[in-house]
Design a protein around this motif. Structure first.
Motif, mmCIF file in Angstrom:
data_model
loop_
_atom_site.group_PDB
_atom_site.id
_atom_site.type_symbol
_atom_site.label_atom_id
_atom_site.label_comp_id
_atom_site.label_asym_id
_atom_site.label_seq_id
_atom_site.Cartn_x
_atom_site.Cartn_y
_atom_site.Cartn_z
ATOM 1 N N ASN A 81 0.839 -1.194 0.000
ATOM 2 C CA ASN A 81 0.000 0.000 0.000
ATOM 3 C C ASN A 81 0.877 1.249 0.000
ATOM 4 N N ILE A 82 0.890 1.950 -1.123
ATOM 5 C CA ILE A 82 1.774 3.112 -1.296
ATOM 6 C C ILE A 82 1.431 4.220 -0.299
ATOM 7 N N LYS A 83 0.206 4.210 0.232
ATOM 8 C CA LYS A 83 -0.217 5.267 1.161
ATOM 9 C C LYS A 83 0.500 5.183 2.515
ATOM 10 N N GLN A 84 1.190 4.065 2.763
ATOM 11 C CA GLN A 84 1.898 3.936 4.048
ATOM 12 C C GLN A 84 3.286 4.566 4.007
ATOM 13 N N ALA A 85 3.601 5.246 2.908
ATOM 14 C CA ALA A 85 4.968 5.750 2.707
ATOM 15 C C ALA A 85 5.443 6.630 3.859
ATOM 16 N N GLU A 86 4.531 7.413 4.426
ATOM 17 C CA GLU A 86 4.943 8.349 5.469
ATOM 18 C C GLU A 86 5.399 7.624 6.744
ATOM 19 N N PHE A 87 4.650 6.566 7.107
ATOM 20 C CA PHE A 87 5.064 5.713 8.235
ATOM 21 C C PHE A 87 6.464 5.179 7.986
ATOM 22 N N GLY A 88 6.655 4.661 6.774
ATOM 23 C CA GLY A 88 7.924 4.034 6.405
ATOM 24 C C GLY A 88 9.071 5.018 6.488
ATOM 25 N N ARG A 89 8.789 6.264 6.070
ATOM 26 C CA ARG A 89 9.832 7.297 6.102
ATOM 27 C C ARG A 89 10.319 7.488 7.538
ATOM 28 N N ARG A 90 9.389 7.463 8.500
ATOM 29 C CA ARG A 90 9.790 7.629 9.907
ATOM 30 C C ARG A 90 10.663 6.469 10.367
ATOM 31 N N GLU A 91 10.277 5.246 9.973
ATOM 32 C CA GLU A 91 11.093 4.065 10.312
ATOM 33 C C GLU A 91 12.520 4.241 9.796
ATOM 34 N N ILE A 92 12.630 4.724 8.548
ATOM 35 C CA ILE A 92 13.950 4.880 7.915
ATOM 36 C C ILE A 92 14.762 5.942 8.668
ATOM 37 N N GLU A 93 14.080 7.021 9.067
ATOM 38 C CA GLU A 93 14.774 8.093 9.801
ATOM 39 C C GLU A 93 15.307 7.576 11.148
ATOM 40 N N ILE A 94 14.522 6.700 11.795
ATOM 41 C CA ILE A 94 14.986 6.133 13.072
ATOM 42 C C ILE A 94 16.223 5.269 12.818
#
Length: 502
Positions: A81-94
């Motif tokens: 689901n491409i709409k979860q991109a924002e969640f994923g971005r936070r994971e990557i930043e952590i």
């Protein structure tokens, strides 16, 4: 194999939000398998999925049947689901917080773009940590297309975040075997784009390109492989004279070996056992089978918590090391009746046999920290007179006719992959090594690497280590010209001969 988490585990895992980024995955080393196998065991090993916000049951449509577009209008990806991109971005930043070596590599090399012109097709676990690696490769000038090397380990929201930034990603958690190969194919087979570098974990991507796209395979500048299984498959190809490109074995570089095996297991053995059984270690009788890097790491941790540890070993050198570290070296059959915990880490098979399982005492905990899930003869326990009872996620009670119970963790699979996590810092070592191996192979002058499997040059290994030293505010001493001359060394390394064992 996909499983729902029991509430007790869910509670433990989310008790501390800081741990969220730690729920990373780690290349499976699922035994050595022949190249002819359709799919390597490591691709189907079951993973704990704590870091995923989404459960695969929230939407039953296969991602293959959904038309999705990212905000830049691209449809060249396939994620849950491409709409979860924002969640994923936070994971990557952590994850970036603990992967400072990759970030400093980005800063150092961003000007010269050492990977400009590289077209990398990659097949690894898709987690926040690998996302940091992928985005580093892109920052260094590479074009990447990516897929998952394991059908369970993908973090859907991280895959979405990558697809959103324009990296074509084909992966979601809980793929079928058919999806797995479809994703690999979509990565490799695309109009007007041909890969010239391969980054693989487990050898499935290399296998697919070699079998299906021999013309692409011949033109590849280099392959970088990070798992035992994949490296074994490369050596088989090489032995058969079929490896027509240079390959880099980053699995056996010193820093990765020490971190993946010794330092990582020293932390994750306790983590995996505590999470699944809440055992108290003080005074417990524990036997660790195998005193290699993994065994040494496990023993250090167990001993520090007051467990009484003994070792089984076939190699007199490792056995002598165990004796000098204060551990009794025994045969498993001599001590099996007294043991509270049995841990295997040999990389061999049938280390714990059915006959030994029959003699264990009630409540004995059995688990595996080695490569393959064949160390404990689990198959022999699937017999009619024994009852299997799933107690919580990844914990089974096996009940004998007389009522005796043995506690089996993760069905004999890798404990730290299935039941706990691997610290991001450990993955930072692996990822930095992979990035440097890609840069080295891509930029190597004609003829430096022949059609064979190579280890990372020691100079690069030292560079990986030096990039991680600022984390600890460590200051290296520099040789004076006189000292360097006396030792016959270059001031900037390499500091050890190739045969040196760390």
């Amino acid at each position: 194999m996909a499983h729902k988490h029991g509430h007790s585990r869910e509670r433990i895992q989310f008790a501390n939000t800081e741990d969220k980024q730690e729920f990373s995955k780690f290349p499976t080393k699922a035994g050595r398998r022949s190249l002819s196998r359709s799919i390597s065991q490591s691709s189907t090993d079951s993973y704990s999925s704590a870091a995923s916000y989404t459960d695969s049951s929230d939407d039953e449509t296969s991602p293959r049947d959904k038309a999705q577009v990212n905000t830049h209008g691209s449809t060249d990806f396939c994620v849950k689901n491409i709409k979860q991109a924002e969640f994923g971005r936070r994971e990557i930043e952590i994850a970036e917080q603990d992967m400072s070596a990759l970030i400093s590599l980005r800063k150092r090399a961003q000007g010269e773009k050492p990977l400009a012109g590289a077209k990398i097709v990659g097949c690894t676990h898709i987690t926040a940590q690998t996302a940091v690696l992928i985005e580093t490769l892109v920052a260094l000038g590479a074009q990447c297309r990516w897929t998952a090397c394991n059908i369970y380990s993908t973090q859907n929201e991280v895959a979405a975040a990558l697809a959103e930034t324009g990296v074509p990603v084909f992966a979601w958690k809980g793929e079928s075997e058919d999806d797995f190969w479809w994703c690999i194919d979509r990565c490799v087979n695309t109009e007007g784009w041909q890969a010239n570098m391969i980054l693989d974990d487990g050898g499935d991507l290399t296998h697919w390109v070699y079998k299906k796209y021999p013309s692409v395979f011949k033109k590849v500048r280099g392959i970088v492989e990070e798992s035992v299984t994949g490296v074994h498959r490369l050596y088989q190809l090489s032995k058969a004279g079929k490896l027509c490109v240079p390959a880099m074995n980053v699995n056996d570089s010193v820093t990765k070996q020490k971190f993946d095996n010794l330092y990582c297991c020293r932390e994750s053995i306790l983590d995996g056992l505590k999470r699944t059984t809440d055992i108290m270690f003080g005074g417990k009788q524990v036997v660790v089978c195998g005193y290699g890097e993994v065994g040494k790491g496990c023993c250090t941790a167990l001993k520090a918590l007051g467990a009484i540890v003994c070792i089984t070993e076939i190699d007199p050198i490792c056995a002598l090391q165990a004796c000098m570290d204060g551990f009794r070296v025994v045969k498993l059959s001599e001590v099996i009746r007294q043991m509270d915990v049995v841990i295997t880490c040999t990389g061999n098979k049938n280390v714990v046999t059915r006959e030994q399982l029959d003699r264990m005492k009630n409540g004995c905990i059995v688990c595996n920290m080695g490569h393959s899930n064949t160390e404990i003869d689990v198959a022999s326990l699937r017999s009619p007179e024994l009852t299997w009872e799933r107690v919580r996620s990844q914990v089974d009670h096996i009940i004998w006719p007389d009522g005796k119970r043995v506690v089996m963790l993760a069905e004999g699979r890798l404990l730290n992959l299935s039941c706990s996590t691997v610290p991001t810092f450990v993955l930072s070592i692996t990822a930095t090594t992979q990035a440097l191996a890609l840069i080295e192979l891509f930029n190597a002058p004609e003829g430096r690497y022949k059609q064979d499997v190579y280890l990372l040059p020691k100079k690069m290994d030292e560079y990986v280590a030096s990039l991680h030293l600022p984390n600890f505010d460590a200051h290296l001493t520099e040789l004076s010209d006189e000292q360097a001359k006396y030792m016959g060394l270059n001031k900037n390394g390499p500091f050890k001969p190739n045969y040196y064992r760390y």
